[in-house]
Scaffold this active site. Sequence first.
Site, PDB file in Angstrom:
ATOM      1  N   ARG A 135      31.579  50.111  38.064  1.00  0.00           N
ATOM      2  CA  ARG A 135      32.768  51.158  38.742  1.00  0.00           C
ATOM      3  C   ARG A 135      32.953  52.436  38.116  1.00  0.00           C
ATOM      4  O   ARG A 135      33.083  53.300  38.656  1.00  0.00           O
ATOM      5  CB  ARG A 135      33.679  50.288  39.559  1.00  0.00           C
ATOM      6  CG  ARG A 135      33.366  49.127  40.597  1.00  0.00           C
ATOM      7  CD  ARG A 135      32.614  49.658  41.329  1.00  0.00           C
ATOM      8  NE  ARG A 135      32.171  48.485  42.306  1.00  0.00           N
ATOM      9  CZ  ARG A 135      31.310  48.465  43.269  1.00  0.00           C
ATOM     10  NH1 ARG A 135      30.567  49.394  43.832  1.00  0.00           N
ATOM     11  NH2 ARG A 135      31.046  47.273  44.220  1.00  0.00           N
ATOM     12  N   GLU A 171      37.172  45.762  46.236  1.00  0.00           N
ATOM     13  CA  GLU A 171      37.752  45.526  47.106  1.00  0.00           C
ATOM     14  C   GLU A 171      38.959  44.598  47.042  1.00  0.00           C
ATOM     15  O   GLU A 171      39.942  44.588  47.482  1.00  0.00           O
ATOM     16  CB  GLU A 171      36.731  45.421  48.339  1.00  0.00           C
ATOM     17  CG  GLU A 171      36.245  46.614  48.760  1.00  0.00           C
ATOM     18  CD  GLU A 171      35.152  46.156  49.580  1.00  0.00           C
ATOM     19  OE1 GLU A 171      35.038  45.894  50.884  1.00  0.00           O
ATOM     20  OE2 GLU A 171      33.859  45.804  49.120  1.00  0.00           O
TER      21      GLU A 171
END
Length: 417
Positions: free
Chosen positions: A234, A360
């Site tokens: 990420r 998430e």
Amino acid sequence: MGLMKSWVQTANSATCPFPLNNLPCGVFSRGDADPHCGMAIGDFVLDVTALEAEGLLVLDGGPLLDVPFWNAVMEAGAEVWASVRAQVMALLQDGASKRFLVEDHLVPLHGIDLHMPFLVSEFTDFYAGRHHATNVGTMFRGAENALPPNWLHLPIGYNGRASSVVVSGTDVRRPWGQVKGADHALPAFLPSRRFDIELEMGAVVGVPSQGPVTVAEADAMIFGYVLLNDWSARDIQAWEYQPLGPFQAKATATTISPWVVMKAALQPFRLSTPPREVPLLPYLQEPGPMLYDIALEVALAPEGGKETVICRTNCREMYYSAPQQLAHHTTSGCAMNAGDLLGSGTISGPDKTSRGSLLEMSWGGKEPFAVAGGTRSFIEDNDTLTLRGSAKGDDYTIGFGDCAGKVIPALSDPYAR
Ligand code: CA
């Protein structure tokens, strides 16, 4: 349809992932022997390469199983797919007269090595999970602009790398990459500190195409489905992805399950995609139910520690089906080949417990979540991440086998020579 009974007794339990109804396709080896094609049944794999060599399995245009991958069968088309299933079902069904000829070709699943089930010709990854796209969009752009303006009109995708697709059980080394510097500082080259998974389904193309195909034609081209974990860095992604999308953040590895479940085995579990918020252009409209009711979960286990299930969701949460994605993929005239692999995009559900990525689950690292023996925001070294999927009939289960990978520590210096 209920359980189809086999003389392989372990295949007849309601919880066995490999009943006669399933017969998923894999490639296995035992010891130093050459890899063969096999179909899982109960606690065994049936050596279909050997069956074909002995004339117990006869395929049009064969031999097709004398190579350690299923591409030749896939490319042979739907009649051959149906023929493989029908012939193997006849050999394994309860009371089969040729049982005594087949028994010698059953190899216990325990103790075999599983290899890539097919040669990946190209890998494309989509972004078809609405909850995932909304969650990620909210984190990065705010709730107002969570979905990009094109999202409800087309399945967003990008061309990935076939070379990085690996089979379950392959270790994944934490990558180094360029990440954004703080404020006005220069970027840095570091091991990824926000390494993550993406819980996806992979559609495997069998029949090639030249030029645009309809959604119905696309559905007919698909040989089967695998579980797919699209490992994602990420921190590297956040810095590199604008304006051309993911690149090195997604290029470390993509893990697939060792078994390809043929589309025919999933037929009883077909579902329509969720209601459209805005109508799709005609070329993308679904002519029938093309999603599947497949329960999905992700488990995380630290080295030597207990496993925690960190996500439970379902394939039915996808906004676009694989045939819609495949049809869209061909609109440009892009040719598709046997062995093309299409990742669905992360399949998150609406709840906190149904999020298909750690990004998430930890809301960008701000809300670490509990696992046995600690907490996580992103993957730590030597964590094993395992994806599982199952479609449940009344008295049987269709499984894919574990899609697992252990994240091993980054090299101390990737350029040391
Ligand atoms: Ca992905």
